[in-house]
Design an enzyme around this catalytic site. Sequence first.
Site, PDB file in Angstrom:
ATOM      1  CB  ALA A   1      -0.897  -0.014   1.234  1.00 26.76           C
TER       2      ALA A   1
ATOM      3  N   GLY B   1       0.895  -5.112   1.153  1.00 20.57           N
ATOM      4  CA  GLY B   1      -0.204  -5.250   0.200  1.00 20.57           C
ATOM      5  C   GLY B   1       0.256  -5.926  -1.087  1.00 20.57           C
TER       6      GLY B   1
ATOM      7  CD  GLU C   1      -2.575  -7.608   2.802  1.00 21.55           C
ATOM      8  OE1 GLU C   1      -2.481  -6.447   2.389  1.00 21.55           O
ATOM      9  OE2 GLU C   1      -3.196  -7.914   3.830  1.00 21.55           O
TER      10      GLU C   1
ATOM     11  CD  GLU D   1       1.540  -5.477   5.771  1.00 21.92           C
ATOM     12  OE1 GLU D   1       2.505  -6.212   6.057  1.00 21.92           O
ATOM     13  OE2 GLU D   1       0.785  -5.700   4.798  1.00 21.92           O
TER      14      GLU D   1
HETATM   15  C1  LIG Z   1      -4.441  -1.492   4.067  1.00 25.84           C
HETATM   16  C2  LIG Z   1      -3.612  -1.472   5.293  1.00 25.84           C
HETATM   17  C3  LIG Z   1      -2.611  -2.536   5.378  1.00 25.84           C
HETATM   18  C4  LIG Z   1      -1.307  -2.094   4.912  1.00 25.84           C
HETATM   19  C5  LIG Z   1      -0.774  -2.642   3.829  1.00 25.84           C
HETATM   20  C6  LIG Z   1       0.566  -2.253   3.338  1.00 25.84           C
HETATM   21  O1  LIG Z   1       0.928  -2.682   2.296  1.00 25.84           O
HETATM   22  S1  LIG Z   1       1.545  -1.218   4.258  1.00 25.84           S
HETATM   23  C7  LIG Z   1       3.035  -1.081   3.288  1.00 25.84           C
HETATM   24  C8  LIG Z   1       3.839  -2.323   3.407  1.00 25.84           C
HETATM   25  N1  LIG Z   1       5.062  -2.215   2.634  1.00 25.84           N
HETATM   26  C9  LIG Z   1       6.216  -1.843   3.195  1.00 25.84           C
HETATM   27  O2  LIG Z   1       6.304  -1.607   4.372  1.00 25.84           O
HETATM   28  C10 LIG Z   1       7.392  -1.761   2.274  1.00 25.84           C
HETATM   29  C11 LIG Z   1       8.072  -0.461   2.454  1.00 25.84           C
HETATM   30  N2  LIG Z   1       9.182  -0.287   1.532  1.00 25.84           N
HETATM   31  C12 LIG Z   1      10.372  -0.874   1.741  1.00 25.84           C
HETATM   32  O3  LIG Z   1      10.603  -1.634   2.657  1.00 25.84           O
HETATM   33  C13 LIG Z   1      11.463  -0.519   0.765  1.00 25.84           C
HETATM   34  O4  LIG Z   1      11.123   0.679   0.147  1.00 25.84           O
HETATM   35  C14 LIG Z   1      11.734  -1.585  -0.329  1.00 25.84           C
HETATM   36  C15 LIG Z   1      12.324  -2.817   0.339  1.00 25.84           C
HETATM   37  C16 LIG Z   1      10.462  -1.950  -1.074  1.00 25.84           C
HETATM   38  C17 LIG Z   1      12.726  -1.010  -1.350  1.00 25.84           C
HETATM   39  O5  LIG Z   1      13.872  -0.560  -0.685  1.00 25.84           O
HETATM   40  P1  LIG Z   1      14.921   0.408  -1.399  1.00 25.84           P
HETATM   41  O6  LIG Z   1      16.053   0.581  -0.453  1.00 25.84           O
HETATM   42  O7  LIG Z   1      15.168  -0.078  -2.771  1.00 25.84           O
HETATM   43  O8  LIG Z   1      14.158   1.805  -1.563  1.00 25.84           O
HETATM   44  P2  LIG Z   1      13.694   2.863  -0.451  1.00 25.84           P
HETATM   45  O9  LIG Z   1      13.252   2.198   0.787  1.00 25.84           O
HETATM   46  O10 LIG Z   1      14.692   3.942  -0.357  1.00 25.84           O
HETATM   47  O11 LIG Z   1      12.359   3.416  -1.150  1.00 25.84           O
HETATM   48  C18 LIG Z   1      12.410   4.186  -2.334  1.00 25.84           C
HETATM   49  C19 LIG Z   1      11.361   5.283  -2.256  1.00 25.84           C
HETATM   50  O12 LIG Z   1      10.067   4.681  -2.262  1.00 25.84           O
HETATM   51  C20 LIG Z   1       9.317   5.097  -1.132  1.00 25.84           C
HETATM   52  N3  LIG Z   1       8.500   3.957  -0.703  1.00 25.84           N
HETATM   53  C21 LIG Z   1       8.893   2.699  -0.518  1.00 25.84           C
HETATM   54  N4  LIG Z   1       7.848   1.924  -0.185  1.00 25.84           N
HETATM   55  C22 LIG Z   1       6.771   2.733  -0.180  1.00 25.84           C
HETATM   56  C23 LIG Z   1       5.401   2.514   0.078  1.00 25.84           C
HETATM   57  N5  LIG Z   1       4.917   1.308   0.382  1.00 25.84           N
HETATM   58  N6  LIG Z   1       4.578   3.564   0.003  1.00 25.84           N
HETATM   59  C24 LIG Z   1       5.028   4.781  -0.298  1.00 25.84           C
HETATM   60  N7  LIG Z   1       6.322   5.037  -0.561  1.00 25.84           N
HETATM   61  C25 LIG Z   1       7.177   4.019  -0.504  1.00 25.84           C
HETATM   62  C26 LIG Z   1      10.367   5.485  -0.085  1.00 25.84           C
HETATM   63  O13 LIG Z   1       9.825   6.389   0.844  1.00 25.84           O
HETATM   64  C27 LIG Z   1      11.441   6.091  -0.955  1.00 25.84           C
HETATM   65  O14 LIG Z   1      11.044   7.406  -1.256  1.00 25.84           O
HETATM   66  P3  LIG Z   1      12.130   8.595  -1.350  1.00 25.84           P
HETATM   67  O15 LIG Z   1      12.825   8.618  -0.018  1.00 25.84           O
HETATM   68  O16 LIG Z   1      13.034   8.212  -2.472  1.00 25.84           O
HETATM   69  O17 LIG Z   1      11.259   9.802  -1.599  1.00 25.84           O
END
Ligand SMILES: CCC/C=C/C(=O)SCCNC(=O)CCNC(=O)[C@H](O)C(C)(C)COP(=O)([O-])OP(=O)([O-])OC[C@H]1O[C@@H](n2cnc3c(N)ncnc32)[C@H](O)[C@@H]1OP(=O)([O-])[O-]
Length: 710
Positions: A61, A101, A104, A124
């Site tokens: 998400a 997500g 999911e 999450e």
């Molecule tokens: C419905 C309720 C339930 C919830 C469901 C969910 O899915 S909750 C979500 C569950 N998912 C997670 O928790 C996964 C969260 N993400 C990660 O763990 C890592 O980004 C990665 C492993 C996917 C990639 O690592 P990497 O070192 O290659 O890259 P990096 O980390 O440097 O990111 C690059 C840029 O993308 C941005 N951004 C990233 N993800 C999101 C996002 N979901 N959204 C928005 N933005 C996001 C990040 O801020 C950064 O922006 P910046 O600073 O450049 O402006």
Amino acid sequence: MAQYRVVSGSVALITIQNPPVNALRAAVREGLFNAIKRASSDPQVRSVVLSGHNGTFCGGADIKEFGNVSLPGPHLVEVFQLMEDLVKPVVAAIEGFALGGGLELALACHYRIGHSKARVGFPEVNLGLFPGAGGSQRLPRLVGVPAALDIIITGRHVAAGEALKLGLLDKVIDQNTVDAAVTFAKSVEGKPLDNHRLGNRPCPPLENMDAFFEEAMKRVHSRARGAVAPITCVQAVRGAATLPFHKGMELEKMLLGTLFNSAQAQASQYCFFAERAGARWSMPSGARWDTCKAKPIGTAAVIGLGTMGRGITVALARAGLSVVAVETQEHQLAEAQRAVSRMLKGGGRVSYSPDLQAAAEVDLVVEAVFEDMAIKEKIFKQLSEVCKPGTLLTTNTSTLDIDRLASCTRDPQLVVGMHFFAPAHIMRLLEVVYGPRSSPEAVATAMQLGKRMGKVSVAVGNCTGFVGNRMLKPYLEQANFLLEEGATPELVDAALEEFGFPMGVFKMSDLSGLDVGWRVRKEEGLTGPGVTAGQPMRIRHSRRYSPLGDLMCEEGRYGQKTGSGWYLYDKPGGRVARSDPWLRNFLEQYRARHGLVARRISQQEVLERCLYALINEGFRVLEDGIAASPQNIDAIYVFGYSWPKHRGGPMFYASQVGLARVLEGLNHYHQAHPDVPHLEPCSLLRRLVASGSPPIDKWSEVVKGHRSQL
Ligand SMILES: CCC/C=C/C(=O)SCCNC(=O)CCNC(=O)[C@H](O)C(C)(C)COP(=O)([O-])OP(=O)([O-])OC[C@H]1O[C@@H](n2cnc3c(N)ncnc32)[C@H](O)[C@@H]1OP(=O)([O-])[O-]
């Protein structure tokens, strides 16, 4: 946002396109919804492959959308259900990451094919949430309750090989994942899908289910440190194990409702962005991350192989650098060599030398000797003569003046601080400290190296203690004052541990060694034989001072290493802290000697005195331009000082408590203790309150206005 094309005659290939991580923002959800409907009604299409653009399946998400009360576009649950119900087989082609997500989404597909380098997981819980769009109900049905609960509670990334063994992936391949998924999709066209719809499946049975969940809940309670999300993970998975799918989904929705806009979820999500904000560093000179280039670094030397030097050597070697480890004391060198090899498990390119000359050809040096200015100055002078021109000279000092060290060298612009946190190969934080003469290139290089080591790197200005230790000082000071006034180490630690710290301040001091602070205080002229003679014990520079820590050290009580400190340990190096009757006695005598009357101290006072004093210093750090933003301060505290993530870091916590309340608390305690300047609210805090306590992302405007008036 979701590209649709028909390939191989009958396969609808849907590709999510939302760089950089294909997060499921409203337009993507809408695009997916429409693409699935189109595949459903397209007579040419007999199967579907779902993939992500540019080598990443989906990062979940869109976290930036959270906090919006009403999210536009179709809900994820709706999109996933539509996909699962499709009468044509849907195959997920997973490259890169399928997280949150994103996983999911893959679980709503009928088959999952992953690249061997792919990673899947439910992170999450790190965002104060749980997989609340069907993930908590579908995963246990696929891989069983114990494996699902482990993945959901830890938030860890699961490698493709393990995911295959668990049955989470149907196939793992090394070649082009989309091509393989298309071939596979064609092979299952027209085959029955019922057993591949996870919502239709029961959870694999689990023996002793009640006992399993009771045990899981107990474990989670003891580890969660007050965080609610991990507890909700257990409740949701229990729902999957005991309820039909649609009832489990209702439970999931209800649980998510309690978390989604909670203070803990907001704090955890703030931390996600604060962790990344440090990469966009800037210096007061105007130099910035996007305008400065880092120098390439292939070789490094570490000078001094105590605990820190060893950890730094390991961190650098793991980042792929060739490292020369220098230690002039032969026995220490041999011991360090054994310890480093053990940590590196035989890997890494490290050579050892007792001679500083060995650093002659390296690109970068990290000095990690004893915290003693005279010794460090001598080493910097020698390094400046020994090293090739252009070598970056960095120091791991935790408090000392970077600029004074730079003055000992030929090229002061090449000197920066690289302040690691113990254990240096494990703790995520790196404070990169620039002095007035450090060049932007030197800062860019240290920041880039931090990234290579997997650190959360934050660039900060030069002052005593930089950001982290400067703010820690008033916190430690308040804890000591509270002991003088009637508290015990147990009371203070219990309050802080209940707040969410893994360890209270006194246990932490015992672990890191009371002698460390003692040495710093001697260096600062606050204690030591020449200083105390003829001075009142509890006043320094007209301010209240607590000599308790000094007295403990004079008794040889350095903490865990000597078997006693604020607590008693069963032996030197022991880990289990026990209350010490000696200390109780010692405190009583100390109070009697100084005419102090012990009073009852509440946990609330402990928290307010310790945390508000620390936060107040945080505002001063912002005011002085030592940290560029509150996000940087919070990243330092969460990743270097184990500030609980679900409290968002000290500055975010202050914003959640309410700046006016923090100000009021400080005013109250300062009136009661006028000889403690750290309790006097700083002018930036006053100004922020006067400006109506703006949200934290708007503080910078008030800081800027404030600085221009200085
Ligand atoms: C419905 C309720 C339930 C919830 C469901 C969910 O899915 S909750 C979500 C569950 N998912 C997670 O928790 C996964 C969260 N993400 C990660 O763990 C890592 O980004 C990665 C492993 C996917 C990639 O690592 P990497 O070192 O290659 O890259 P990096 O980390 O440097 O990111 C690059 C840029 O993308 C941005 N951004 C990233 N993800 C999101 C996002 N979901 N959204 C928005 N933005 C996001 C990040 O801020 C950064 O922006 P910046 O600073 O450049 O402006």
